[in-house]
Design an enzyme around this catalytic site. Structure first.
Site, PDB file in Angstrom:
ATOM      1  N   TYR A  56       0.856  -1.186   0.000  1.00 54.82           N
ATOM      2  CA  TYR A  56       0.000   0.000   0.000  1.00 54.82           C
ATOM      3  C   TYR A  56       0.892   1.235   0.000  1.00 54.82           C
ATOM      4  CZ  TYR A  56      -3.373   3.492   1.738  1.00 54.82           C
ATOM      5  OH  TYR A  56      -4.155   4.612   1.906  1.00 54.82           O
ATOM      6  N   ASP A  99       9.182   2.319  -0.523  1.00 53.67           N
ATOM      7  CA  ASP A  99       8.196   2.975   0.330  1.00 53.67           C
ATOM      8  C   ASP A  99       8.490   2.582   1.780  1.00 53.67           C
ATOM      9  OD1 ASP A  99       4.570   3.372   0.319  1.00 53.67           O
ATOM     10  OD2 ASP A  99       6.096   3.868   1.805  1.00 53.67           O
ATOM     11  N   LYS A 143       4.843   8.781   8.732  1.00 55.51           N
ATOM     12  CA  LYS A 143       4.623   8.267  10.080  1.00 55.51           C
ATOM     13  C   LYS A 143       5.655   8.782  11.081  1.00 55.51           C
ATOM     14  CE  LYS A 143       2.285   4.223   8.204  1.00 55.51           C
ATOM     15  NZ  LYS A 143       0.865   4.388   8.603  1.00 55.51           N
TER      16      LYS A 143
HETATM   17  P1  KE4 Z   1      -0.651   8.270   4.716  1.00 52.02           P
HETATM   18  O1  KE4 Z   1      -1.213   8.986   3.508  1.00 52.02           O
HETATM   19  O2  KE4 Z   1      -1.706   7.456   5.447  1.00 52.02           O
HETATM   20  O3  KE4 Z   1       0.141   9.210   5.633  1.00 52.02           O
HETATM   21  O4  KE4 Z   1       0.462   7.225   4.189  1.00 52.02           O
HETATM   22  C1  KE4 Z   1       0.079   6.288   3.236  1.00 52.02           C
HETATM   23  C2  KE4 Z   1       1.000   5.086   3.334  1.00 52.02           C
HETATM   24  C3  KE4 Z   1       2.014   4.968   2.395  1.00 52.02           C
HETATM   25  N1  KE4 Z   1       2.877   3.920   2.430  1.00 52.02           N
HETATM   26  C4  KE4 Z   1       2.781   2.966   3.384  1.00 52.02           C
HETATM   27  C5  KE4 Z   1       3.766   1.832   3.384  1.00 52.02           C
HETATM   28  C6  KE4 Z   1       1.761   3.045   4.378  1.00 52.02           C
HETATM   29  O5  KE4 Z   1       1.680   2.079   5.325  1.00 52.02           O
HETATM   30  C7  KE4 Z   1       0.853   4.119   4.356  1.00 52.02           C
HETATM   31  C8  KE4 Z   1      -0.269   4.245   5.361  1.00 52.02           C
HETATM   32  N2  KE4 Z   1      -0.467   3.109   6.196  1.00 52.02           N
HETATM   33  C9  KE4 Z   1      -1.823   2.932   6.704  1.00 52.02           C
HETATM   34  C10 KE4 Z   1      -1.851   1.683   7.613  1.00 52.02           C
HETATM   35  N3  KE4 Z   1      -1.503   0.504   6.941  1.00 52.02           N
HETATM   36  C11 KE4 Z   1      -2.276   4.141   7.449  1.00 52.02           C
HETATM   37  C12 KE4 Z   1      -3.584   3.962   8.192  1.00 52.02           C
HETATM   38  C13 KE4 Z   1      -4.704   4.692   7.511  1.00 52.02           C
HETATM   39  O6  KE4 Z   1      -4.752   4.696   6.262  1.00 52.02           O
HETATM   40  O7  KE4 Z   1      -5.541   5.225   8.256  1.00 52.02           O
END
Ligand code: KE4
Length: 446
Positions: free
Chosen positions: A155, A250, A278
């Protein structure tokens, strides 16, 4: 009892959350601002929280939980770490946002560059999604090519190019994975199976001169924890180099989590661009993408690839991120996190074995997933095809059983849990004891 829903007793202990959720659903789609919080993967209703401190969360009914989400990764130091709180308060005393450059942004950029050797220049954004979207645009602008390769179960946020599912066969291009993503966008994204070098090699043999980048999580958290094989990473590095494409790691989840230098520091593979998020924001909205200077200098205004943001490099978020990275640099928690991760893994393994449950445990440092599986023999989870075979109903029952015992785990089988530096030996022991109690009380599935 083997239901995937909260027991009547604990549901009765969360009446304020239930009322809050009913109210929220009237004003916010699905009652949440991110679907990951909606408990869709475990059934029942989300819990609303009031406050957190260290390793503890307190919900609006006053129930306390040991927190193994840590805001989905950012809270590696635990909630409200004094150094982070002080930094935010100091920044706040001078203002909240200027829409103009500050020296603090340069300071955070220098911290990131010093921590992650593959990053020579870095741009700050407000979310991991923005950073990933921008990295894709940069790769396309730098190479002049349209196609990108991603992997099922990885993701990278909700940018259109990245909300794409595998086509009918690995060689075909992607199909939209959400309404609103156009076929025109999806066709430029190829989705392959993680940890399978051959289809990646074949894709480059066939159309390597059209591929701008390969994106991957160098240790996956988003299908549950899946480690890369050395062969897979070496293939990704080799074929991108051979064909003039960029290798984009990523590390939104793994950056500063698995080591100060991220997964790439442990795995010994150097990407061209790294996406961060994060932890780098210390719990406030901040992410980043960075890499080779000759690539990053294509970003406007140094170059022509557009990317912008009203709150990019926001002073409060920069203060939180800077304090977090300085604390990780000055007092590295990684040996403690490894020790606690190993103890939690061993405790879960013993508890499952004692109950004759079939699970696959995967861990790197303080990131861990226990995959519940059907059948009598565990199957190694190496990619989405094996992760997707998990016994999600049993994970849901485990999730609620642990909630009943004051342990807050990821509300999906397809997420990794996170241990913070605030967790103690006693917390880990209490968590493994709670798991053993649940396994002992939970009747095996029919
Ligand atoms: P954000 O846009 O949520 O800050 O980051 C996206 C993202 C990008 N790359 C990786 C590897 C990530 O894990 C994420 C976001 N992770 C999710 C949980 N698996 C965030 C939780 C959510 O979407 O509320």
């Amino acid at each position: 009892m083997h239901a995937g829903l909260p027991s009547a007793t604990t549901a009765a202990r969360r009446t304020r959350s239930q009322a809050a959720f009913a109210r929220a659903r009237q004003a916010i789609p699905g009652g949440v601002n991110s679907p990951a919080r909606a408990f869709g993967g475990v059934g029942g209703e989300p819990i609303f929280f009031r406050e957190a401190a260290g390793q503890w969360l307190t919900d609006i009914d006053g129930n306390r939980y040991l927190d193994y989400i840590g805001s989905w990764g950012p809270m590696i130091l635990g909630h409200r770490h004094p150094r982070v709180v002080a930094a935010i308060e100091a920044a706040l005393s001078r203002g909240t946002s200027y829409g103009a450059p500050t020296e603090a942004e340069t300071g955070l950029a220098e911290l990131i560059i010093n921590a992650v050797p593959s990053i020579e220049k870095v741009r700050l954004t407000s979310s991991g999604t923005e950073a990933a979207m921008s990295a894709v645009r940069l790769a396309r602008g730098f190479t002049g090519r349209d196609k990108i390769v991603k992997f099922a179960g990885n993701y990278h946020g909700h940018g259109d190019s990245l909300l794409v599912a595998a086509g009918s066969s690995a060689a075909t291009l992607g199909v939209p994975d959400s309404p609103g993503v156009t076929a025109g966008t999806a066709k430029d994204t190829m989705v392959l199976e993680y940890n399978e070098p051959e289809p990646l090699e074949a894709a480059f043999r066939a159309t390597g001169d059209t591929i701008a980048a390969v994106l991957l999580e160098p240790t996956v958290g988003n299908m549950g924890l899946v480690k890369p094989t050395a062969e897979f990473l070496a293939t990704a590095r080799r074929v991108t180099q051979q064909h003039g494409a960029l290798l984009v790691f990523d590390e939104v989840m793994t950056g500063f989590r698995l080591a100060l230098g991220g997964a790439q520091a442990l795995l010994g593979v150097t990407p061209d661009v790294t996406i961060l998020g994060k932890i780098v924001g210390g719990g406030l909205p901040l992410a980043a993408y960075g890499g080779r200077a000759d690539v990053m200098d294509h970003v406007l205004p140094a170059g022509k690839v557009f990317q912008a943001g009203t709150l990019a490099g926001n002073p409060l978020a920069v203060a939180a991120g800077t304090a977090t990275l300085e604390e990780l640099r000055d007092h590295p928690p990684y040996e403690r996190l490894e020790r606690h991760g190993a103890a939690l893994e061993a405790g879960f393994r013993t508890a499952a074995a004692a109950a004759g449950a079939t699970v696959w445990l995967a861990r790197t440092g303080s990131m861990l997933t226990m995959f519940f599986q059907h059948g009598s023999e565990p199957i190694p989870v190496t990619g989405w095809q094996t992760a997707a075979q998990s016994d999600k109903a049993r994970y849901a029952a485990f999730f609620w059983g642990m909630i009943d015992r004051g342990i807050y785990l990821p509300c999906s089988q397809y997420e990794a849990l996170f241990i913070s530096a605030a967790h103690t030996d006693a917390d880990i022991a209490a968590t493994t004891a709670a798991a053993a109690a649940w396994f002992a009380a939970d009747e095996p599935p029919a």
